[in-house]
Write a protein that holds these residues in place. Structure first.
Motif, PDB file in Angstrom:
ATOM      1  N   ILE A  63       0.840  -1.191   0.000  1.00 20.94           N
ATOM      2  CA  ILE A  63       0.000   0.000   0.000  1.00 20.94           C
ATOM      3  C   ILE A  63       0.880   1.248   0.000  1.00 20.94           C
ATOM      4  CG2 ILE A  63      -1.900  -1.218   1.150  1.00 20.94           C
ATOM      5  CD1 ILE A  63      -1.117   0.181   3.742  1.00 20.94           C
ATOM      6  N   PRO A  64       0.414   2.343  -0.595  1.00 19.74           N
ATOM      7  CA  PRO A  64       1.237   3.552  -0.737  1.00 19.74           C
ATOM      8  C   PRO A  64       1.810   4.069   0.578  1.00 19.74           C
ATOM      9  CG  PRO A  64      -0.728   3.726  -2.087  1.00 19.74           C
ATOM     10  CD  PRO A  64      -0.894   2.486  -1.270  1.00 19.74           C
ATOM     11  N   GLU A  65       1.043   3.940   1.668  1.00 22.35           N
ATOM     12  CA  GLU A  65       1.537   4.424   2.955  1.00 22.35           C
ATOM     13  C   GLU A  65       2.796   3.671   3.398  1.00 22.35           C
ATOM     14  OE1 GLU A  65      -2.951   5.098   2.986  1.00 22.35           O
ATOM     15  OE2 GLU A  65      -1.517   3.627   2.210  1.00 22.35           O
ATOM     16  N   VAL A  66       2.981   2.454   2.906  1.00 24.29           N
ATOM     17  CA  VAL A  66       4.167   1.657   3.229  1.00 24.29           C
ATOM     18  C   VAL A  66       5.266   1.870   2.201  1.00 24.29           C
ATOM     19  CG1 VAL A  66       5.064  -0.700   3.469  1.00 24.29           C
ATOM     20  CG2 VAL A  66       2.853  -0.098   4.471  1.00 24.29           C
ATOM     21  N   THR A  67       4.917   1.799   0.932  1.00 28.51           N
ATOM     22  CA  THR A  67       5.935   1.809  -0.122  1.00 28.51           C
ATOM     23  C   THR A  67       6.504   3.191  -0.420  1.00 28.51           C
ATOM     24  OG1 THR A  67       4.236   2.043  -1.838  1.00 28.51           O
ATOM     25  CG2 THR A  67       4.891  -0.198  -1.233  1.00 28.51           C
ATOM     26  N   SER A  68       5.806   4.250   0.009  1.00 32.85           N
ATOM     27  CA  SER A  68       6.256   5.596  -0.355  1.00 32.85           C
ATOM     28  C   SER A  68       7.636   5.931   0.209  1.00 32.85           C
ATOM     29  CB  SER A  68       5.246   6.644   0.119  1.00 32.85           C
ATOM     30  OG  SER A  68       5.093   6.592   1.533  1.00 32.85           O
ATOM     31  N   GLY A  69       8.017   5.312   1.319  1.00 35.20           N
ATOM     32  CA  GLY A  69       9.314   5.623   1.913  1.00 35.20           C
ATOM     33  C   GLY A  69      10.399   4.607   1.601  1.00 35.20           C
ATOM     34  N   ILE A  70      10.113   3.689   0.658  1.00 33.02           N
ATOM     35  CA  ILE A  70      11.053   2.600   0.386  1.00 33.02           C
ATOM     36  C   ILE A  70      11.636   2.727  -1.008  1.00 33.02           C
ATOM     37  CG2 ILE A  70      11.294   0.108   0.091  1.00 33.02           C
ATOM     38  CD1 ILE A  70       9.066  -0.255   2.128  1.00 33.02           C
ATOM     39  N   SER A  71      12.943   2.727  -1.092  1.00 35.37           N
ATOM     40  CA  SER A  71      13.608   2.657  -2.397  1.00 35.37           C
ATOM     41  C   SER A  71      14.997   2.060  -2.200  1.00 35.37           C
ATOM     42  CB  SER A  71      13.720   4.037  -3.041  1.00 35.37           C
ATOM     43  OG  SER A  71      14.559   4.878  -2.272  1.00 35.37           O
ATOM     44  N   PHE A  72      15.479   1.390  -3.232  1.00 37.48           N
ATOM     45  CA  PHE A  72      16.811   0.790  -3.211  1.00 37.48           C
ATOM     46  C   PHE A  72      17.607   1.276  -4.411  1.00 37.48           C
ATOM     47  CE2 PHE A  72      14.080  -2.376  -1.094  1.00 37.48           C
ATOM     48  CZ  PHE A  72      14.775  -2.583   0.091  1.00 37.48           C
ATOM     49  N   SER A  73      18.914   1.250  -4.270  1.00 36.27           N
ATOM     50  CA  SER A  73      19.768   1.587  -5.404  1.00 36.27           C
ATOM     51  C   SER A  73      19.537   0.600  -6.544  1.00 36.27           C
ATOM     52  CB  SER A  73      21.237   1.542  -4.989  1.00 36.27           C
ATOM     53  OG  SER A  73      22.087   1.585  -6.112  1.00 36.27           O
ATOM     54  N   ASN A  74      19.529   1.103  -7.771  1.00 37.49           N
ATOM     55  CA  ASN A  74      19.431   0.221  -8.928  1.00 37.49           C
ATOM     56  C   ASN A  74      20.637  -0.709  -9.026  1.00 37.49           C
ATOM     57  OD1 ASN A  74      16.976   1.327  -9.770  1.00 37.49           O
ATOM     58  ND2 ASN A  74      17.991   2.920 -10.972  1.00 37.49           N
ATOM     59  N   ASP A  75      21.726  -0.321  -8.386  1.00 33.22           N
ATOM     60  CA  ASP A  75      22.963  -1.109  -8.427  1.00 33.22           C
ATOM     61  C   ASP A  75      23.104  -2.071  -7.253  1.00 33.22           C
ATOM     62  OD1 ASP A  75      24.039   0.232 -10.759  1.00 33.22           O
ATOM     63  OD2 ASP A  75      24.419   1.954  -9.459  1.00 33.22           O
ATOM     64  N   GLY A 104      19.887   0.043   5.844  1.00 32.06           N
ATOM     65  CA  GLY A 104      21.026   0.663   5.202  1.00 32.06           C
ATOM     66  C   GLY A 104      20.881   0.720   3.700  1.00 32.06           C
ATOM     67  N   ALA A 105      20.345  -0.356   3.131  1.00 31.45           N
ATOM     68  CA  ALA A 105      20.102  -0.375   1.685  1.00 31.45           C
ATOM     69  C   ALA A 105      19.047   0.647   1.296  1.00 31.45           C
ATOM     70  CB  ALA A 105      19.686  -1.777   1.242  1.00 31.45           C
ATOM     71  N   MET A 106      18.020   0.795   2.124  1.00 33.85           N
ATOM     72  CA  MET A 106      17.002   1.820   1.862  1.00 33.85           C
ATOM     73  C   MET A 106      17.582   3.222   2.005  1.00 33.85           C
ATOM     74  SD  MET A 106      13.695   0.256   3.853  1.00 33.85           S
ATOM     75  CE  MET A 106      13.301  -1.491   3.701  1.00 33.85           C
ATOM     76  N   GLY A 107      18.641   3.334   2.806  1.00 34.88           N
ATOM     77  CA  GLY A 107      19.288   4.627   2.978  1.00 34.88           C
ATOM     78  C   GLY A 107      20.264   4.970   1.868  1.00 34.88           C
ATOM     79  N   GLY A 108      20.439   4.050   0.906  1.00 32.18           N
ATOM     80  CA  GLY A 108      21.274   4.355  -0.246  1.00 32.18           C
ATOM     81  C   GLY A 108      22.482   3.487  -0.449  1.00 32.18           C
ATOM     82  N   ALA A 109      22.761   2.547   0.460  1.00 31.78           N
ATOM     83  CA  ALA A 109      23.924   1.676   0.286  1.00 31.78           C
ATOM     84  C   ALA A 109      23.752   0.819  -0.961  1.00 31.78           C
ATOM     85  CB  ALA A 109      24.113   0.789   1.508  1.00 31.78           C
ATOM     86  N   GLU A 110      24.813   0.710  -1.737  1.00 30.73           N
ATOM     87  CA  GLU A 110      24.767  -0.115  -2.951  1.00 30.73           C
ATOM     88  C   GLU A 110      25.144  -1.564  -2.689  1.00 30.73           C
ATOM     89  OE1 GLU A 110      25.767   4.092  -4.394  1.00 30.73           O
ATOM     90  OE2 GLU A 110      26.500   2.783  -2.794  1.00 30.73           O
TER      91      GLU A 110
END
Length: 396
Positions: free
Chosen positions: A13-25, A233-239
């Motif tokens: 659901i958007p309320e969960v996924t809106s704050g989640i992203s991972f590096s493409n690498d 850490g991965a969500m924070g940008g770690a590759e």
């Protein structure tokens, strides 16, 4: 085709996924052969290390930290052989801040080195005994020396989570400026940071490193939060995420390779291209060679991760396994098992009997169930197949 998992819809659901992203690498570095062996009491021979590395390579683990060549000639020989044999995985070695360590690593042909250079307040005061300027000066010298040797450079200012914030920022700034560092490792050496702190630190460090220098996150499991912290850490940008098979490692271990991979793929939809069907195989191999028995209920690879005994649960599983499982055991090279014991119900017994072509009248099944429960109480565990069928013979 039958689905391989049945997960919570709230994950998406958007309320969960809106704050989640991972590096493409995003990628993975397995350090079972280095940090895993640093677990108290664990000893890997050259042959052990090669066997584990070959299986990791077959699984397409992107990077293997194969050990510290300075430990012994056998370790150096093992790393050299692993470097020669592995075709899918990049091989790195962990080195101290000594030029001879870099020389040895380059001579045995590894792709890169992880340079252990502690930054935590206590580490610097009681182990390193360098002031700030000396630390920066040596960091420049060592990473330049590694680059001249043709090595990929991963700086590991370990105990990162207990460093002085201002000095940490300075080191990260200089790591970019010097131009000889390819990656920095954020290390929660004693597992003392919570996942939110790891995510914050990853963002803070990546904000300084930018795209020029990659970030790796390496978490210990002293509070049982290593996988959660690594994901943060991965969500924070770690590759790069650093892990070990079975969570092997110093004290309470490290981020578990198998748990991290399953969480990424199934809970977050991030597939790293690794063959998950070999996870049970490599777990069993590491368990055997490390002489470190797993908990039976260990997530993903524990012997009872897909075992069911409770009669109410089994009744549902026999109709639809996802009643009591989030994903199919075949996904990780395991299999489902119905255990017969104190908590069994008649349906469990009937299923076991039917699997073996045995039919008993309903009354006999009820009496057999009483016998099963009594014996399970006596031995204080579920019954083996031999024990169960010894009881069955009474009713045939």
């Amino acid at each position: 085709m039958r689905p391989t998992s049945y997960l919570s819809p709230f994950n998406n659901i958007p309320e969960v996924t809106s704050g989640i992203s991972f590096s493409n690498d995003l990628t993975l570095s397995d350090c079972t052969l280095r940090d895993g062996e640093q677990q108290a009491g664990v000893v890997f021979t050259k042959e052990d290390k090669i066997a584990i590395a070959k299986l990791l390579d077959e699984m397409r683990i992107p990077e293997i930290e194969a050990g510290m060549p300075c430990n012994s000639q056998e370790d150096a020989d093992a790393i050299a052989e692993i470097t020669r044999l592995c075709k899918n995985s990049r091989i790195t070695a962990c080195v101290r801040g000594l030029e001879r360590d870099f020389d040895l690593a380059a001579d045995i042909g590894v792709w890169g080195v992880t340079i252990s250079l502690p930054i935590g307040i206590l580490q610097r005061k009681y182990k390193l005994k360098w002031d700030d300027d000396t630390y920066i000066r040596n960091m420049y010298h060592l990473t330049e020396y590694a680059k001249k040797k043709g090595l990929y450079v991963n700086l590991s200012p370990y105990d990162t989570t207990r460093a002085e914030p201002a000095f940490l920022d300075r080191v990260m700034t200089e790591a970019v400026r010097c131009g000889t560092i390819d990656r920095v490792r954020l290390v929660d050496t004693v597992g003392s940071a919570n996942p939110e702190a790891i995510r914050y630190l990853a963002r803070r460090i990546k904000g300084i490193l930018g795209d020029k220098v990659w970030l790796e996150v390496h978490c210990h499991n002293d509070f049982g939060l290593a996988v959660a912290s690594a994901l943060a850490g991965a969500m924070g940008g770690a590759e790069v995420v650093s892990t070990t098979i079975n969570g092997l490692g110093e004290r309470s271990g490290n981020t578990s390779t198998e748990e991290l991979l399953l969480a990424l793929k199934l809970l977050y939809g991030k597939d790293l291209g690794i063959d998950l069907t070999r996870l049970t195989d490599v777990s069993n191999l590491v368990e055997k060679l490390s002489n470190t028995p797993l908990q039976k209920h260990k997530p993903v690879v524990g012997r009872h991760s897909f075992s069911h005994e409770s009669g109410m649960v089994v009744a549902g599983v026999l109709e639809e396994p996802f009643v009591a499982e989030a994903y199919a055991p075949e996904l990780v090279g395991a299999h489902r098992e119905i255990l017969i014991g104190k908590k069994s119900g008649a349906k469990s017994l009937e299923a076991k009997l039917n699997e073996n072509g045995i039919h008993l009248p309903e009354e006999a099944v009820r009496e057999l169930l009483t016998d099963v429960k009594n014996q399970a109480l006596a031995v204080k565990r579920s019954l083996t197949d031999d024990e169960f069928f010894d009881l069955v013979r009474k009713y045939q």
